[in-house]
Design a protein around this motif. Structure first.
Motif, PDB file in Angstrom:
ATOM      1  N   ARG A  43     -93.794 -56.886  -0.064  1.00 47.51           N
ATOM      2  CA  ARG A  43     -94.660 -55.793   0.395  1.00 47.51           C
ATOM      3  C   ARG A  43     -94.375 -54.520  -0.395  1.00 47.51           C
ATOM      4  O   ARG A  43     -95.295 -53.804  -0.805  1.00 47.51           O
ATOM      5  N   ASP A  44     -93.097 -54.239  -0.644  1.00 45.41           N
ATOM      6  CA  ASP A  44     -92.734 -53.047  -1.415  1.00 45.41           C
ATOM      7  C   ASP A  44     -93.286 -53.125  -2.835  1.00 45.41           C
ATOM      8  O   ASP A  44     -93.796 -52.127  -3.368  1.00 45.41           O
ATOM      9  N   ASN A  47     -96.937 -52.486  -2.664  1.00 43.55           N
ATOM     10  CA  ASN A  47     -97.192 -51.057  -2.470  1.00 43.55           C
ATOM     11  C   ASN A  47     -97.026 -50.274  -3.768  1.00 43.55           C
ATOM     12  O   ASN A  47     -97.778 -49.328  -4.018  1.00 43.55           O
ATOM     13  N   MET A  79     -97.083 -61.804  -1.944  1.00 42.82           N
ATOM     14  CA  MET A  79     -97.155 -61.500  -0.509  1.00 42.82           C
ATOM     15  C   MET A  79     -97.570 -62.737   0.271  1.00 42.82           C
ATOM     16  O   MET A  79     -96.987 -63.048   1.311  1.00 42.82           O
TER      17      MET A  79
END
Length: 103
Positions: A43-44, A47, A79
């Protein structure tokens, strides 16, 4: 899509999915923490890509596909892979828990 994400990104909702997932893992599935942390790492990374896309959208009025397309696709795939791995780990742990209580 980016305009909506920019507008709503600064107003996170209460009890977002990540907070609930962390609580459930801590309470019921501590053995799946590594899979959850891998999902959070993915997820990081996702992002980071979307922030770069938003930055370029603001700067140039568009998202340069040649710069971000492959990175974005890979981030989405990662993801998905990590989310599926977490689901498998939770199901396996739940089955083991139920099986030991039944036996």
């Amino acid at each position: 899509m980016l305009d909506l994400q920019i507008a709503s990104g600064s107003n996170p909702g209460k009890h977002e999915g990540a907070e609930v997932m962390e609580m459930l893992v801590a309470l019921y599935f501590p053995s799946v923490r590594p899979a959850l942390h891998e999902l959070f790492a993915a997820r990081d990374a996702f992002n980071e890509v979307t922030h770069a896309m938003k930055r370029d959208n603001r700067r140039y009025g568009e998202v340069p596909a040649q710069e971000h397309g492959t990175k974005f696709q890979r981030a989405v795939e990662l993801m998905n892979e990590r989310g599926e791995a977490l689901q498998r780990a939770v199901v396996e742990t739940a089955r083991l828990t139920v099986g030991t209580k039944i036996a």
